[in-house]
Design an enzyme around this catalytic site. Structure first.
Site, mmCIF file in Angstrom:
data_model
loop_
_atom_site.group_PDB
_atom_site.id
_atom_site.type_symbol
_atom_site.label_atom_id
_atom_site.label_comp_id
_atom_site.label_asym_id
_atom_site.label_seq_id
_atom_site.Cartn_x
_atom_site.Cartn_y
_atom_site.Cartn_z
ATOM 1 N N LYS A 116 0.396 -1.534 0.133
ATOM 2 C CA LYS A 116 -0.288 -0.197 -0.250
ATOM 3 C C LYS A 116 0.906 1.070 -0.206
ATOM 4 O O LYS A 116 1.394 1.554 0.504
ATOM 5 C CB LYS A 116 -1.359 -0.107 0.896
ATOM 6 C CG LYS A 116 -1.608 2.027 1.258
ATOM 7 C CD LYS A 116 -2.492 1.590 2.610
ATOM 8 C CE LYS A 116 -3.184 2.780 2.672
ATOM 9 N NZ LYS A 116 -4.113 2.493 4.619
ATOM 10 N N ASP A 161 -2.757 10.378 3.540
ATOM 11 C CA ASP A 161 -3.625 10.071 3.285
ATOM 12 C C ASP A 161 -5.176 11.147 4.606
ATOM 13 O O ASP A 161 -4.356 10.848 5.467
ATOM 14 C CB ASP A 161 -3.920 8.682 4.017
ATOM 15 C CG ASP A 161 -5.018 7.842 4.443
ATOM 16 O OD1 ASP A 161 -6.326 8.838 3.531
ATOM 17 O OD2 ASP A 161 -5.588 7.144 5.783
ATOM 18 N N LYS A 190 -9.848 12.887 7.876
ATOM 19 C CA LYS A 190 -9.442 12.802 9.448
ATOM 20 C C LYS A 190 -8.902 14.191 10.578
ATOM 21 O O LYS A 190 -8.827 15.052 10.195
ATOM 22 C CB LYS A 190 -7.805 11.933 8.957
ATOM 23 C CG LYS A 190 -7.601 10.542 8.808
ATOM 24 C CD LYS A 190 -6.676 10.338 8.699
ATOM 25 C CE LYS A 190 -6.065 8.927 8.341
ATOM 26 N NZ LYS A 190 -7.274 7.823 8.982
ATOM 27 N N ASP A 226 2.053 7.001 5.536
ATOM 28 C CA ASP A 226 0.928 5.609 5.009
ATOM 29 C C ASP A 226 1.514 4.998 3.413
ATOM 30 O O ASP A 226 0.187 4.079 3.311
ATOM 31 C CB ASP A 226 -0.575 6.070 5.143
ATOM 32 C CG ASP A 226 -2.052 5.870 4.930
ATOM 33 O OD1 ASP A 226 -1.925 4.244 5.849
ATOM 34 O OD2 ASP A 226 -3.284 5.674 4.072
ATOM 35 N N ASP A 271 -11.629 6.709 3.996
ATOM 36 C CA ASP A 271 -10.764 6.940 4.375
ATOM 37 C C ASP A 271 -10.616 5.901 4.980
ATOM 38 O O ASP A 271 -8.814 5.100 5.097
ATOM 39 C CB ASP A 271 -10.223 7.207 6.149
ATOM 40 C CG ASP A 271 -9.959 7.795 6.711
ATOM 41 O OD1 ASP A 271 -8.973 7.661 6.416
ATOM 42 O OD2 ASP A 271 -9.728 8.073 8.343
ATOM 43 N N ARG A 325 -7.591 -0.724 1.558
ATOM 44 C CA ARG A 325 -8.214 -1.512 1.241
ATOM 45 C C ARG A 325 -8.476 -1.374 -0.841
ATOM 46 O O ARG A 325 -7.995 -2.663 -0.862
ATOM 47 C CB ARG A 325 -9.190 -2.389 1.721
ATOM 48 C CG ARG A 325 -10.157 -1.175 1.898
ATOM 49 C CD ARG A 325 -10.807 -1.458 3.615
ATOM 50 N NE ARG A 325 -10.384 -1.254 4.074
ATOM 51 C CZ ARG A 325 -10.887 -1.768 5.805
ATOM 52 N NH1 ARG A 325 -12.289 -1.945 5.487
ATOM 53 N NH2 ARG A 325 -10.352 -1.318 6.925
#
Ligand code: BES
Ligand code: MN
Ligand code: ZN
Length: 513
Positions: free
Chosen positions: A273, A278, A285, A296, A355, A359
């Site tokens: 990833k 992010d 966030k 991230d 967020d 995935r």
């Protein structure tokens, strides 16, 4: 920050050194107070004298990573003696040796000792002979890992002092050269990954990552291919592109091929990833700690680091690394909660939380990687805050469809001094990711958050491929519990473990879960 050298030296080279490093173990627990620290290396008049003085003075107990520098000591011809504590001899491990290597480097730096010489028998005497090479390798790794410093946008001050060299007394004319070289290859790979993670996200954006990975591959037996937006559109990577949509930076899919195995042997695939920042996207966030979201991309950092290490170690295996490099930002073009995207696999995904982007990136990278028919697949990702709730910064959460691969990763991690902990992928968790609007949704409720991340990824994994997901959200940075890691910043977690796993790779045969 010049990289210090570690040289093999003979015992008699000690005569020319500016500091002798001696490792001492803590007094036995049942004998506290009565005796001083234990010296396990070769005895001599000087060592006996030193042991005697340390016992009577209670000046140094040999506790783990305890340090004492005796200057102008004036006997045995030693200008300076560095005492390093190794803690209990029963608890001694290769990772403690790694920490001692870091202690020695830090002490040299603090005390402005350009060079020092360690009597390796003081480190290794209590270790079974067949394990001694690895302990010494770990010690060297720790030394070099501690020498890492971020100098990219804030160069070190001119007055900064850098140790130049460490001699290993008693290692010359032994087959230990290879061990030192291996330690260096692994530490350099970790330091490379750290340097990616620590860079600011305005510079280490997806294109910046592609450039640095391409640079790393130069001069190594690695082939890098970078896919841009239009190629990813052709692959119909709607999940990855949906994440990238809010950012002004073009996403990149970086493929790194290493072919050390037989021609035609299926590769092991490593997936990372690489969310270069992010923000959370529209599901933004909170401000506090958001700067940490530059880390991230450390799944990608781990993959790049492992590829560097295995190329330098010339392991006999085919491995392909895949990095999904994307930035997750809110904007007028950003994807919304309630959007439905079509992934490259054809499966549809309802975005219930922008967020939960890692995935989504991995879903499409997995589909792409599976086209190469890998013999096994391991993904590494800073996927969930929930893994920090479960395991803290102590361990990487691992889960997957292959008991054999999980068990191998556990074995490799314990060998290389990293902690992993298995989390379940119970079928019960699938219910929460169901939605009337698509084949799956990307986020459910707060319960079992890390496992649900794993369940989502599993939805895109071909059942016939052994696969493990490593959630490094708790271990990728801020792992200051170990002295060879920077207090703040990227750690390079899982690089040693995965490098060792690949180096000792055997084809997998097991029942898929
Ligand atoms: N990158 C984060 C996970 C993370 C959190 C890493 C804290 C390191 C420290 C990830 O993209 C994320 O935001 N996950 C969400 C998932 C949730 C919305 C289902 C999370 O953990 O809150
Ligand atoms: Mn996120
Ligand atoms: Zn993320």
């Amino acid at each position: 920050m010049p990289t210090p050298k570690i040289d093999l030296a003979t015992k008699s080279d000690e005569a020319n050194t500016s500091a002798v490093v001696l490792v001492w173990f803590a007094a036995d627990a049942d004998n506290k107070g009565a005796s001083g620290p234990k010296y396990l290396g070769g005895r001599s008049k000087e060592i006996d004298e030193l042991a005697h003085r340390l016992t009577s003075s209670h000046h140094f107990a040999g506790k783990k990573n305890e340090l004492s520098v005796l200057r102008f000591y004036g006997f045995a011809g030693w200008p300076c003696v560095m005492l390093v504590g190794a803690g209990s001899s029963e608890k001694f491990s290769a990772d403690v040796a790694r920490q001692l290597g870091a202690s020695v480097f830090k002490c040299q730096k603090k005390e402005k000792l350009e060079s020092a010489s360690v009597r390796i028998d003081s480190l290794l005497a209590g270790v079974p002979p067949q394990e001694q090479p690895y302990y010494l390798q770990a010690f060297c790794e720790g030394y070099w890992l501690a020498s890492y410093e971020y100098v990219f946008t804030k160069p070190a001050s001119k007055e900064a002092f850098y140790p130049k060299k460490l001699d290993l007394l008693g290692a010359k004319n032994s087959p230990l050269k290879e061990v030192v070289d291996r330690g260096q290859a692994i530490a350099e790979a970790i330091n490379f990954a750290r340097s990616l993670g620590d860079k600011p996200p305005n510079i280490l954006n997806p294109a910046g990552m592609a450039t640095l990975v391409t640079q790393m591959a130069k001069g190594r037996k690695l082939k890098v291919t970078v896919l841009g937006q239009s190629q990813m559109e052709r692959e119909k990577m709607g999940a990855l592109l949906g994440v990238a949509q809010g950012s002004d930076f073009e996403p990149k899919l970086i493929q790194i091929e290493y072919r050390g195995g037989k021609k035609g042997d299926k590769p092991v695939a490593l997936l990372g990833k690489g969310v270069t920042f992010d923000s959370g996207g529209i599901s933004i966030k909170p401000a506090a700690g958001m700067d940490d979201m530059k880390f991230d991309m450390m799944g990608a950092g781990t993959v790049a680091g492992v590829m560097q290490a295995i190329a330098d170690l010339e392991i006999p295996l085919n491995v392909t690394g895949f990095i999904g490099a994307v930035e997750n930002m809110p904007s007028g073009k950003a994807q919304r909660p309630a959007d439905v995207v079509v992934s490259s696999s054809g499966k549809t995904i309802e975005i219930t939380n922008t967020d939960a982007e890692g995935r989504l990136v991995l879903a499409d990278v997995i589909t792409y990687a599976q086209k190469q028919k890998p013999q096994a697949m391991i993904d590494v990702a800073t996927l969930t805050g929930a893994v920090i709730v479960a395991l803290g910064n102590a361990a990487t959460g691992i889960m997957g469809n292959s008991a054999a691969l999980i068990s191998r990763i556990k074995t490799a991690a314990s060998y290389t001094g990293e902690k992993v902990w298995e989390l379940p992928l119970f079928d019960e968790y699938e219910e929460d990711l169901k939605t009337p609007y698509a084949d799956i949704r990307n986020a459910g409720n707060r319960e079992a958050g890390s496992s649900k991340g794993g369940i989502f990824i599993k939805f895109f994994v071909d059942k016939s491929i052994p696969w493990v997901h490593c959630d490094i959200a708790g271990t990728a940075n801020n792992k200051s519990d170990l002295n060879y890691n920077p207090p703040k910043g990227a750690s390079g977690a899982m690089i040693r473990c995965l490098t060792h796993l690949l180096e000792t790779w055997q084809p997998l045969q097991d029942q898929k879960k």
